[in-house]
Design a protein around this motif. Structure first.
Motif, PDB file in Angstrom:
ATOM      1  N   HIS A   1      25.464  22.021 -11.292  1.00 42.42           N
ATOM      2  CA  HIS A   1      25.332  21.054 -10.201  1.00 42.42           C
ATOM      3  C   HIS A   1      25.689  21.707  -8.858  1.00 42.42           C
ATOM      4  O   HIS A   1      24.984  21.537  -7.862  1.00 42.42           O
ATOM      5  CB  HIS A   1      26.266  19.858 -10.419  1.00 42.42           C
ATOM      6  N   MET A   2      26.798  22.440  -8.856  1.00 44.14           N
ATOM      7  CA  MET A   2      27.286  23.021  -7.605  1.00 44.14           C
ATOM      8  C   MET A   2      26.416  24.196  -7.166  1.00 44.14           C
ATOM      9  O   MET A   2      25.982  24.279  -6.012  1.00 44.14           O
ATOM     10  CB  MET A   2      28.739  23.477  -7.782  1.00 44.14           C
ATOM     11  N   LEU A   3      26.128  25.099  -8.087  1.00 45.11           N
ATOM     12  CA  LEU A   3      25.306  26.252  -7.753  1.00 45.11           C
ATOM     13  C   LEU A   3      23.926  25.836  -7.267  1.00 45.11           C
ATOM     14  O   LEU A   3      23.410  26.370  -6.277  1.00 45.11           O
ATOM     15  CB  LEU A   3      25.160  27.155  -8.987  1.00 45.11           C
ATOM     16  N   GLY A   4      23.343  24.875  -7.976  1.00 44.82           N
ATOM     17  CA  GLY A   4      21.988  24.454  -7.629  1.00 44.82           C
ATOM     18  C   GLY A   4      21.903  23.883  -6.224  1.00 44.82           C
ATOM     19  O   GLY A   4      20.958  24.171  -5.475  1.00 44.82           O
ATOM     20  N   ARG A   5      22.884  23.090  -5.841  1.00 46.82           N
ATOM     21  CA  ARG A   5      22.813  22.461  -4.519  1.00 46.82           C
ATOM     22  C   ARG A   5      23.050  23.478  -3.396  1.00 46.82           C
ATOM     23  O   ARG A   5      22.400  23.421  -2.359  1.00 46.82           O
ATOM     24  CB  ARG A   5      23.799  21.310  -4.446  1.00 46.82           C
ATOM     25  N   VAL A   6      23.969  24.411  -3.615  1.00 46.99           N
ATOM     26  CA  VAL A   6      24.187  25.424  -2.588  1.00 46.99           C
ATOM     27  C   VAL A   6      22.942  26.309  -2.452  1.00 46.99           C
ATOM     28  O   VAL A   6      22.508  26.636  -1.344  1.00 46.99           O
ATOM     29  CB  VAL A   6      25.422  26.281  -2.916  1.00 46.99           C
ATOM     30  N   LEU A   7      22.356  26.708  -3.591  1.00 47.63           N
ATOM     31  CA  LEU A   7      21.149  27.534  -3.543  1.00 47.63           C
ATOM     32  C   LEU A   7      20.010  26.811  -2.828  1.00 47.63           C
ATOM     33  O   LEU A   7      19.262  27.411  -2.045  1.00 47.63           O
ATOM     34  CB  LEU A   7      20.718  27.902  -4.963  1.00 47.63           C
ATOM     35  N   SER A   8      19.885  25.505  -3.071  1.00 46.59           N
ATOM     36  CA  SER A   8      18.822  24.748  -2.419  1.00 46.59           C
ATOM     37  C   SER A   8      19.050  24.678  -0.914  1.00 46.59           C
ATOM     38  O   SER A   8      18.107  24.788  -0.123  1.00 46.59           O
ATOM     39  CB  SER A   8      18.761  23.336  -3.027  1.00 46.59           C
TER      40      SER A   8
ATOM     41  N   GLY B   1       9.836  34.347   1.274  1.00 43.93           N
ATOM     42  CA  GLY B   1      10.111  34.961  -0.030  1.00 43.93           C
ATOM     43  C   GLY B   1      11.507  34.634  -0.525  1.00 43.93           C
ATOM     44  O   GLY B   1      11.713  34.283  -1.692  1.00 43.93           O
ATOM     45  N   GLU B   2      12.524  34.773   0.369  1.00 42.98           N
ATOM     46  CA  GLU B   2      13.893  34.430   0.003  1.00 42.98           C
ATOM     47  C   GLU B   2      13.997  32.945  -0.355  1.00 42.98           C
ATOM     48  O   GLU B   2      14.689  32.558  -1.305  1.00 42.98           O
ATOM     49  CB  GLU B   2      14.837  34.759   1.171  1.00 42.98           C
ATOM     50  N   ALA B   3      13.315  32.124   0.431  1.00 39.85           N
ATOM     51  CA  ALA B   3      13.358  30.677   0.182  1.00 39.85           C
ATOM     52  C   ALA B   3      12.783  30.348  -1.193  1.00 39.85           C
ATOM     53  O   ALA B   3      13.375  29.576  -1.969  1.00 39.85           O
ATOM     54  CB  ALA B   3      12.589  29.934   1.272  1.00 39.85           C
ATOM     55  N   ARG B   4      11.620  30.944  -1.509  1.00 42.27           N
ATOM     56  CA  ARG B   4      10.991  30.653  -2.814  1.00 42.27           C
ATOM     57  C   ARG B   4      11.917  31.057  -3.962  1.00 42.27           C
ATOM     58  O   ARG B   4      12.072  30.327  -4.947  1.00 42.27           O
ATOM     59  CB  ARG B   4       9.656  31.386  -2.933  1.00 42.27           C
ATOM     60  N   SER B   5      12.520  32.212  -3.855  1.00 38.60           N
ATOM     61  CA  SER B   5      13.385  32.701  -4.932  1.00 38.60           C
ATOM     62  C   SER B   5      14.554  31.752  -5.183  1.00 38.60           C
ATOM     63  O   SER B   5      14.852  31.403  -6.334  1.00 38.60           O
ATOM     64  CB  SER B   5      13.897  34.093  -4.564  1.00 38.60           C
ATOM     65  N   ARG B   6      15.200  31.310  -4.107  1.00 33.96           N
ATOM     66  CA  ARG B   6      16.363  30.431  -4.271  1.00 33.96           C
ATOM     67  C   ARG B   6      15.965  29.025  -4.723  1.00 33.96           C
ATOM     68  O   ARG B   6      16.682  28.393  -5.493  1.00 33.96           O
ATOM     69  CB  ARG B   6      17.170  30.400  -2.969  1.00 33.96           C
ATOM     70  N   PHE B   7      14.822  28.530  -4.217  1.00 37.86           N
ATOM     71  CA  PHE B   7      14.367  27.209  -4.670  1.00 37.86           C
ATOM     72  C   PHE B   7      14.079  27.214  -6.168  1.00 37.86           C
ATOM     73  O   PHE B   7      14.420  26.275  -6.884  1.00 37.86           O
ATOM     74  CB  PHE B   7      13.111  26.775  -3.905  1.00 37.86           C
ATOM     75  N   ARG B   8      13.479  28.315  -6.651  1.00 40.39           N
ATOM     76  CA  ARG B   8      13.180  28.388  -8.093  1.00 40.39           C
ATOM     77  C   ARG B   8      14.469  28.438  -8.912  1.00 40.39           C
ATOM     78  O   ARG B   8      14.564  27.817  -9.975  1.00 40.39           O
ATOM     79  CB  ARG B   8      12.289  29.597  -8.382  1.00 40.39           C
ATOM     80  N   GLU B   9      15.464  29.169  -8.437  1.00 41.75           N
ATOM     81  CA  GLU B   9      16.762  29.182  -9.127  1.00 41.75           C
ATOM     82  C   GLU B   9      17.361  27.780  -9.150  1.00 41.75           C
ATOM     83  O   GLU B   9      17.919  27.341 -10.172  1.00 41.75           O
ATOM     84  CB  GLU B   9      17.710  30.141  -8.414  1.00 41.75           C
ATOM     85  N   ALA B  10      17.283  27.089  -8.015  1.00 41.70           N
ATOM     86  CA  ALA B  10      17.839  25.728  -7.940  1.00 41.70           C
ATOM     87  C   ALA B  10      17.114  24.792  -8.891  1.00 41.70           C
ATOM     88  O   ALA B  10      17.738  23.946  -9.554  1.00 41.70           O
ATOM     89  CB  ALA B  10      17.744  25.208  -6.509  1.00 41.70           C
ATOM     90  N   ILE B  11      15.776  24.944  -8.993  1.00 42.21           N
ATOM     91  CA  ILE B  11      14.997  24.085  -9.900  1.00 42.21           C
ATOM     92  C   ILE B  11      15.406  24.344 -11.344  1.00 42.21           C
ATOM     93  O   ILE B  11      15.585  23.397 -12.138  1.00 42.21           O
ATOM     94  CB  ILE B  11      13.486  24.334  -9.690  1.00 42.21           C
ATOM     95  N   ASP B  12      15.582  25.610 -11.729  1.00 41.40           N
ATOM     96  CA  ASP B  12      16.007  25.922 -13.102  1.00 41.40           C
ATOM     97  C   ASP B  12      17.355  25.282 -13.423  1.00 41.40           C
ATOM     98  O   ASP B  12      17.557  24.711 -14.501  1.00 41.40           O
ATOM     99  CB  ASP B  12      16.102  27.443 -13.286  1.00 41.40           C
ATOM    100  N   LEU B  13      18.295  25.380 -12.495  1.00 44.95           N
ATOM    101  CA  LEU B  13      19.618  24.792 -12.713  1.00 44.95           C
ATOM    102  C   LEU B  13      19.541  23.276 -12.797  1.00 44.95           C
ATOM    103  O   LEU B  13      20.225  22.647 -13.622  1.00 44.95           O
ATOM    104  CB  LEU B  13      20.563  25.219 -11.579  1.00 44.95           C
ATOM    105  N   ALA B  14      18.718  22.663 -11.938  1.00 46.12           N
ATOM    106  CA  ALA B  14      18.582  21.207 -11.940  1.00 46.12           C
ATOM    107  C   ALA B  14      17.992  20.719 -13.256  1.00 46.12           C
ATOM    108  O   ALA B  14      18.406  19.682 -13.801  1.00 46.12           O
ATOM    109  CB  ALA B  14      17.714  20.754 -10.770  1.00 46.12           C
TER     110      ALA B  14
END
Length: 890
Positions: A753-760, A773-786
């Motif tokens: 929950h915490m990691l995903g929101r900070v990454l987003s 590119g940086e934005a896409r990478s972090r959004f995908r990480e946030a989606i996986d965590l969510a």
């Protein structure tokens, strides 16, 4: 049978096949021929030959005609053939009656009557057969039953044929009923046979309401040639005896050799009846006791089986204890039936059917009360009557006692009795009249339990929720889970406990009141057991919370809790459903103010994360009302900080700021830096929501400093996120990224929950800076965590922003697909309870409109922008949106 080539109806040649129709015989044609021959023989007086022909015609039927063939025409033909079969069956049975074999028809006619209780032709023939078997009274009674049924269900009287049959039975018209030959020879012989029919069923007391389905199962035809056993189990006072007696009375005419009743008194103030005493009484009832009966149990059982082997009996065994008490009493005669009623589920007994009797539904309970106290009296106070039925928990014994009290006290109103029953301490006391008492009935069940069962039952009475799992009593009693489950299942078998779904248990309301009364008789045990239950909920809430162990500096620590990790604790809380707030209220009502406050605080983050804001607010309000009664001085500020945290997510910013200010004042006066840091965080969050960026930075920066001094990762994490959002709101995206990077280092143990929101949030800052590119990478990480934790909001928010990143990187087609995926996810949120719902839809449709524009699809873009204007308008404040971007609120 297979046919050879010469006999086959299908002929073949080189490359061809042909159907040869001549000489083909159909079973329908044979049926017509056999039926015609049978009727001709019958009309000629050759009834024996007619019986054989009817039997041969019926043998052509094998199961359901045209089984599995679809279509209206097939259905119509199927119905016609079934009616034809019934007609042939009745004609065959009539032949048996005319031949003086009436007794041979009774089983089949009883089955036909049960399957079609309004068929007058079946009843007319059955009355003839009963009369021919020397049972004139039963034939007359069956007519009266049919007459009442026709009037109640169809509003008509019996037809001419049935009325004539009734008058013939009444006037003993042998020739009309049995035919000339049978009337001269068979009937007198049947009537002259010496026979002793026993019926010692008790009176059918009480009005049976709401038991139609159960009664139908009890009186359904049984398999011929065997002893049928049907068991009825249920809690004390649920109406088992009334049901089996009613069923026995309706079945009595099917059992020519007697209907017997034995009260085994398993749960009685009288001495329990042994199998030996019951057998002696049964043998004497049948007149099979010549002189002194044997005292040896085996000899008694042998005598009973010998006496019953030629008989067809109905035996009712009431208030049975176990299978060992019942087995010696089973009759040996084929076709006999045994109805067993008891509080225990007799799994060891081989039963054809098992019926579990539950308390009455609300409407049926009200109807029973109305029947007892009078419909007019109930109608004058409909609301009070409904409440009284609810207080009686649908238990027929309780309803009858309450109704009797009102019958005996004409000056009492229903509302007055409801008032007397208010509160658990008075409820069972009012349900007593004469020698009848609900609590006494419950107590007899409790007294029959083994010591560990009694301890388990007492613990259930002290559980803080209505429904529990195995872990709750295991923790309360310090038992291994498998032992707790074994005891719970045994209590289910005794009908003291319900199992509404696998692994979940509960007590009926009145039974829970009784269990609590019994538990409170051992006060030392009760205190320890209650606190163990409260500690379990406290541990679960704290472990499931993202705040981590440092977020709860006072109160019992969660060492030794029965949860492997935060996911297990969260799943356990999920299973508790909407009863978690009741745990806080339960603790407060018991005077456990500290536990009420600790549990409300522990559940706050879980509730907010789940979007259950009203439950969080209610639990905190209950605890705040008792905070001064506790010993933990931190809780006065802590609960206000939790109220502020909840109010922010509800978009009640003024109240959030007010609670945070009160918490700040209390924490500084009491020198509590932990709650001071939380209060400053709350003030910074509300300042950001009001667009006061400088104030937000001032409060939040102080909160970060205090949190770092205290080594409190959760407060530091959240304060850094709010600080980053404030910088982002003011256009300082680089400073925001620095805050988000620092926040990642404090995410408790990598909680998704915490990691995903900070990454987003960090991805959003990169998006604003054009770092696609940086934005896409972090959004995908946030989606996986969510997706790992089922966070629909975070997943939806990240999907639509990923679409914006794709559009910025020159992929508008991919962007459109992601925005549509986000819209589908957004529909999974609840529009009534989730404050993110409208804002999130507006955000997605705005981004989708821009993606359409990037592909030149102006019409679709206009449609999305117009939807945003029409439905949502422009009511989203920029700062409000900044917090919504992170997910604090819309």
């Amino acid at each position: 049978m297979s046919a050879g080539p010469a006999e086959s109806v299908i002929r073949s040649g080189k490359g061809w096949y042909r159907f040869v129709g001549h000489g083909v015989r159909l079973d329908a044609t044979e049926l017509d021929e056999w039926a015609a021959e049978a009727r001709h023989a019958k009309s000629s007086g050759d009834v024996t030959n007619a019986l054989d022909r009817f039997s041969e015609a019926l043998a052509l039927f094998r199961g359901e005609p045209l089984a599995g063939l679809p279509g209206q025409r097939a259905q119509a033909e199927r119905r016609r053939l079934l009616e034809r079969r019934l007609s042939l069956r009745l004609e065959r049975l009539e032949c048996l009656v005319l031949l003086g074999r009436s007794a041979d028809t009774l089983d089949e006619l009883a089955e036909l009557s049960a399957s079609d209780p309004l068929n007058e032709s079946v009843l007319a023939l059955r009355m003839c057969a009963l009369y021919g078997s020397g049972r004139q009274a039963e034939a007359l009674n069956s007519y009266q039953d049919m007459r009442g049924r026709l009037r109640d269900e169809l509003g008509v009287d019996p037809g001419e044929e049935l009325r004539q049959t009734y008058h013939a039975v009444l006037h003993q018209d042998d020739e009309r009923l049995l035919g000339p030959a049978t009337a001269r020879f068979a009937a007198p012989a049947a009537q002259s046979r010496p026979r002793r029919t026993v019926n010692d069923l008790p009176g059918d007391a009480g009005h049976l309401i709401g038991r139609d389905a159960e009664l139908a199962r009890l009186i359904a035809p049984s398999a011929p040639g065997s002893v049928s056993i049907v068991t009825v189990d249920g809690a004390a006072g649920v109406g088992k005896t009334a049901l089996v007696v009613r069923a026995a009375r309706e079945l009595s005419d099917r059992y020519p050799d007697g209907c017997l009743f034995v009260d085994l008194r398993a749960h009685s103030t009288q001495r329990r009846q042994s199998s030996e005493h019951a057998l002696q009484r049964l043998l004497r009832s049948l007149g099979a006791a010549n002189g002194e009966l044997p005292s040896d149990p085996e000899e008694l059982t042998a005598a009973w089986r010998a006496a019953t082997s030629p008989l067809r009996l109905l035996l009712v065994l009431d208030d049975a204890l176990d299978a060992d008490q019942i087995r010696p009493l089973l009759p040996a005669g084929a076709g006999s039936r045994v109805l067993v009623a008891g509080r225990r589920r007799l799994a060891e007994l081989d039963a054809d059917q098992r019926v579990t009797l539950e308390p009455l539904e609300s409407g049926d309970a009200v109807s029973l009360l109305g029947h007892i106290i009078g419909a007019d009296r109930a109608a004058r106070e409909p609301e009070a009557t409904h409440r009284l039925a609810g207080l009686c928990d649908g238990l027929p014994l309780a309803l009858r006692i309450a109704g009797s009290r009102l019958q005996n006290r004409g000056v009492w109103t229903v509302e007055y009795l409801v008032g007397r029953m208010a509160g658990d301490e008075h409820r069972l006391g009012e349900l007593s009249v004469g020698d009848r008492s609900v609590e006494a009935a419950f107590r007899l069940s409790y007294d029959q339990l083994a010591p560990e069962q009694q301890r388990g039952f007492r613990a259930l009475g002290l559980a803080p929720t209505v429904e529990i799992d195995v872990l709750t009593p295991a923790t309360m009693l310090d038992w291994p889970s498998h032992d707790a489950e074994r005891v719970l299942e045994s209590l289910v078998d005794t009908s003291l406990v319900q199992e509404p779904r696998p692994g979940r248990y509960r007590l009926h309301d009145l039974m829970r009141v009784h269990a609590r009364h019994v538990a409170e008789a051992a006060p030392d045990e009760a205190v320890a057991v209650r606190r163990a239950a409260l500690r379990l909920y406290l541990d679960a809430g704290r472990i499931a919370s993202d705040w981590g162990s440092s977020g709860f500096p006072t109160g019992p620590q969660s060492s030794g809790a029965p949860f492997e990790d935060w996911q297990a604790a969260e799943s356990w809380l999920d299973a508790a459903g909407n009863e978690l707030v009741d745990v806080v209220g339960y603790a407060a009502a018991l005077g456990e103010a500290d536990y009420a406050c600790w549990i409300a605080e522990a559940l706050c983050d879980y509730f907010v994360r789940e979007g259950r804001y009203d439950e969080s607010q209610t639990a905190l309000e209950i605890a705040l009302a008792h905070v001064d009664e506790g010993t933990d001085r931190r809780m006065a500020a802590a609960l206000r900080n939790c109220m502020s945290y909840t109010a922010v997510h509800q978009r009640r910013y003024r109240q959030a700021g007010s609670y945070a200010a009160e918490a700040l004042d209390l924490s500084r006066r009491r020198a509590d830096p932990f709650e001071e840091a939380r209060a400053l965080l709350g003030l910074g969050t509300t300042a950001l929501s009001a667009g006061e960026g400088d104030q937000a930075i001032s409060h939040t920066a102080l909160s970060v400093d205090l949190a770092l001094q205290l080594h409190n990762g959760w407060v530091a994490w959240m304060a850094l996120v709010i600080l980053g959002l404030t910088h982002q709101f003011q256009g300082r995206n680089e400073e925001a990224l620095t805050c988000f990077a620092d926040a990642l280092t404090h995410a408790q143990g990598g909680r998704p929950h915490m990691l995903g929101r900070v990454l987003s949030c960090a991805a959003d800052a990169h998006l604003r800076l054009g770092h696609y590119g940086e934005a896409r990478s972090r959004f995908r990480e946030a989606i996986d965590l969510a997706e790992q934790v089922g966070d629909i909001f975070l997943c939806t928010r990240s999907l639509t922003r990923l679409g914006t990143a794709e559009r910025g990187d020159g992929n508008p087609g991919a962007a459109i697909a992601l925005h549509h995926q986000a819209l589908r996810q957004q529909q999974l949120l609840n529009p009534l309870t989730d404050p993110h719902y409208d804002w999130l839809e507006m955000d997605i449709r705005t981004r989708l409109g821009h993606a359409y524009l990037a592909t030149g699809r102006v019409h679709e873009a206009h449609r999305e922008f117009q939807t945003v204007l029409d439905v949502h308008g422009a009511r989203a404040h920029r700062a409000d949106r900044a917090l919504g971007d992170w997910g604090l609120h819309p």
